[in-house]
Design an enzyme around this catalytic site. Structure first.
Site, PDB file in Angstrom:
ATOM      1  N   ASP A  63      44.810 -10.253 -33.811  1.00  0.00           N
ATOM      2  CA  ASP A  63      45.992  -9.719 -33.127  1.00  0.00           C
ATOM      3  C   ASP A  63      47.154  -9.622 -34.119  1.00  0.00           C
ATOM      4  O   ASP A  63      47.047 -10.038 -35.278  1.00  0.00           O
ATOM      5  CB  ASP A  63      46.369 -10.607 -31.919  1.00  0.00           C
ATOM      6  N   HIS A 102      40.210 -11.792 -41.253  1.00  0.00           N
ATOM      7  CA  HIS A 102      39.129 -11.255 -40.415  1.00  0.00           C
ATOM      8  C   HIS A 102      39.439  -9.871 -39.857  1.00  0.00           C
ATOM      9  O   HIS A 102      38.837  -9.446 -38.882  1.00  0.00           O
ATOM     10  CB  HIS A 102      38.813 -12.228 -39.268  1.00  0.00           C
ATOM     11  N   SER A 138      38.679 -23.935 -34.734  1.00  0.00           N
ATOM     12  CA  SER A 138      37.608 -24.904 -34.459  1.00  0.00           C
ATOM     13  C   SER A 138      36.934 -25.411 -35.729  1.00  0.00           C
ATOM     14  O   SER A 138      36.166 -26.368 -35.681  1.00  0.00           O
ATOM     15  CB  SER A 138      36.564 -24.265 -33.551  1.00  0.00           C
TER      16      SER A 138
HETATM   17  P1  OAD Z   1      37.588 -20.782 -31.880  1.00  0.00           P
HETATM   18  O1  OAD Z   1      37.524 -20.180 -30.515  1.00  0.00           O
HETATM   19  O2  OAD Z   1      36.326 -21.127 -32.561  1.00  0.00           O
HETATM   20  O3  OAD Z   1      38.441 -22.119 -31.794  1.00  0.00           O
HETATM   21  C1  OAD Z   1      39.672 -22.173 -31.156  1.00  0.00           C
HETATM   22  C2  OAD Z   1      40.224 -23.566 -31.367  1.00  0.00           C
HETATM   23  O4  OAD Z   1      41.520 -23.597 -30.807  1.00  0.00           O
HETATM   24  C3  OAD Z   1      39.404 -24.683 -30.697  1.00  0.00           C
HETATM   25  O5  OAD Z   1      39.189 -25.705 -31.623  1.00  0.00           O
HETATM   26  C4  OAD Z   1      40.309 -25.160 -29.550  1.00  0.00           C
HETATM   27  O6  OAD Z   1      40.199 -26.559 -29.329  1.00  0.00           O
HETATM   28  C5  OAD Z   1      41.686 -24.814 -30.092  1.00  0.00           C
HETATM   29  N1  OAD Z   1      42.688 -24.525 -29.053  1.00  0.00           N
HETATM   30  C6  OAD Z   1      42.550 -23.887 -27.876  1.00  0.00           C
HETATM   31  N2  OAD Z   1      43.720 -23.761 -27.246  1.00  0.00           N
HETATM   32  C7  OAD Z   1      44.656 -24.329 -28.056  1.00  0.00           C
HETATM   33  C8  OAD Z   1      46.070 -24.506 -27.982  1.00  0.00           C
HETATM   34  N3  OAD Z   1      46.791 -24.079 -26.953  1.00  0.00           N
HETATM   35  N4  OAD Z   1      46.679 -25.125 -29.003  1.00  0.00           N
HETATM   36  C9  OAD Z   1      45.983 -25.588 -30.088  1.00  0.00           C
HETATM   37  N5  OAD Z   1      44.648 -25.441 -30.208  1.00  0.00           N
HETATM   38  C10 OAD Z   1      43.990 -24.820 -29.215  1.00  0.00           C
HETATM   39  O7  OAD Z   1      38.492 -19.830 -32.772  1.00  0.00           O
HETATM   40  P2  OAD Z   1      38.656 -19.744 -34.363  1.00  0.00           P
HETATM   41  O8  OAD Z   1      38.486 -21.077 -34.983  1.00  0.00           O
HETATM   42  O9  OAD Z   1      39.892 -19.000 -34.626  1.00  0.00           O
HETATM   43  O10 OAD Z   1      35.863 -14.289 -36.235  1.00  0.00           O
HETATM   44  O11 OAD Z   1      37.424 -18.838 -34.710  1.00  0.00           O
HETATM   45  C11 OAD Z   1      37.217 -18.419 -36.025  1.00  0.00           C
HETATM   46  C12 OAD Z   1      36.553 -17.076 -36.050  1.00  0.00           C
HETATM   47  O12 OAD Z   1      35.382 -17.073 -35.270  1.00  0.00           O
HETATM   48  C13 OAD Z   1      37.373 -15.961 -35.449  1.00  0.00           C
HETATM   49  O13 OAD Z   1      38.300 -15.417 -36.338  1.00  0.00           O
HETATM   50  C14 OAD Z   1      36.352 -14.950 -35.065  1.00  0.00           C
HETATM   51  C15 OAD Z   1      35.337 -15.873 -34.470  1.00  0.00           C
HETATM   52  O14 OAD Z   1      34.099 -15.432 -34.350  1.00  0.00           O
HETATM   53  C16 OAD Z   1      35.740 -12.965 -36.245  1.00  0.00           C
HETATM   54  O15 OAD Z   1      36.084 -12.231 -35.339  1.00  0.00           O
HETATM   55  C17 OAD Z   1      35.153 -12.451 -37.508  1.00  0.00           C
END
Ligand code: OAD
Length: 246
Positions: free
Chosen positions: A106, A121, A190
């Protein structure tokens, strides 16, 4: 004296701040994270919509999926939140050299006014031509017949998203930032997707490493301290250390 006092109170030695942001930063803006609902992302498995193979097999489904995400992002329901805003305030203070490396596709960091953002990404609001390889801005739907505005080829456009199995963007530049980080801040990710998950271990040993997440992650033990709270609450806490009190 808390652990954060201990780590940040004497923050004059912090000049270079590297922030790694993930879906948890945009969660409070109403954009669903990837792995929070049984491994489904808006009712699709990641393999179904986020691999080059998926696009080859069913381009219509993949286009529709990203068209929906783009529509949602551009709707009046979605806007930046307090976490994005505090990051912008820290950048605007000019007290630090700051870079935001985001895994998010985004544009909420930019909308809140943050300038130095790396989209490792890719971006929902960009399309990439598989013929001329040029990335261009887009705010409308894509389909299998869309025409590239750069080379005029038909049916060659794909979302400019780095899918699984593809190389994230700007890795050399990211490495340079990581190598000189004084403070590494991982927010709302995560720690399950590489190479982003190993950035923390790439920073210098003297770099202060902090994590903000509503829950423990499988890489929490690599940080000096994990703030177990939402991105916005976590950033409010850090703001008190990083910016002069008004
Ligand atoms: P994830 O969905 O794997 O993880 C989101 C994290 O945010 C989790 O650890 C939650 O505990 C945490 N979380 C949720 N709500 C929250 C809040 N309000 N405040 C703080 N933390 C919160 O997402 P990413 O780690 O970003 O790739 O995923 C990495 C990549 O995997 C993404 O960029 C995407 C995906 O597949 C592509 O699209 C290439």
């Amino acid at each position: 004296m808390t652990i954060l006092d201990d780590l940040l109170q004497n923050n004059k030695s912090i000049k270079n701040i590297v922030i790694l942001s993930g879906a948890g930063v945009s969660a409070e803006s109403g954009i669903r994270t990837f792995r929070d609902s049984n491994g489904l992302w808006e009712d699709h498995s990641i393999e179904e919509v986020a691999t080059p193979e998926a696009f080859q097999k069913n381009p219509k489904l993949v286009h529709n999926f990203y068209n929906q995400r783009r529509k949602q992002l551009l709707s009046s329901e979605v806007n930046f939140n307090k976490a994005h805003q505090i990051i912008t305030e820290i950048e605007d203070s000019n007290l630090y050299n700051i870079v935001v490396i985001t895994q998010n596709v985004d544009d909420l960091h930019e909308r809140s006014g943050t300038k130095n953002v790396i989209h490792m990404h890719g971006e929902l609001l960009k399309t990439k031509c598989t013929s001329c390889n040029i990335s261009s801005p887009i705010d409308s739907d894509l389909n299998t017949l869309s025409i590239c505005s750069q080379c005029n080829e038909k049916g060659t456009l794909r979302p400019d998203i780095v899918w699984f199995g593809e190389m994230p963007y700007q890795l050399n530049e990211i490495e340079t930032y990581l190598n000189s980080a004084d403070l590494f801040l991982s927010i709302g990710t995560s720690g399950q997707v590489y190479p982003a998950a190993m950035f923390v271990s790439t920073t210098p040993s003297e770099c202060i490493k902090l994590e903000i997440n509503i829950e423990k992650t499988n890489i929490s033990n690599q940080f000096d301290y994990s703030i177990q709270d939402s991105s916005s609450k976590g950033m409010e806490i850090l703001k008190n250390y990083l910016l002069p009190q008004k």
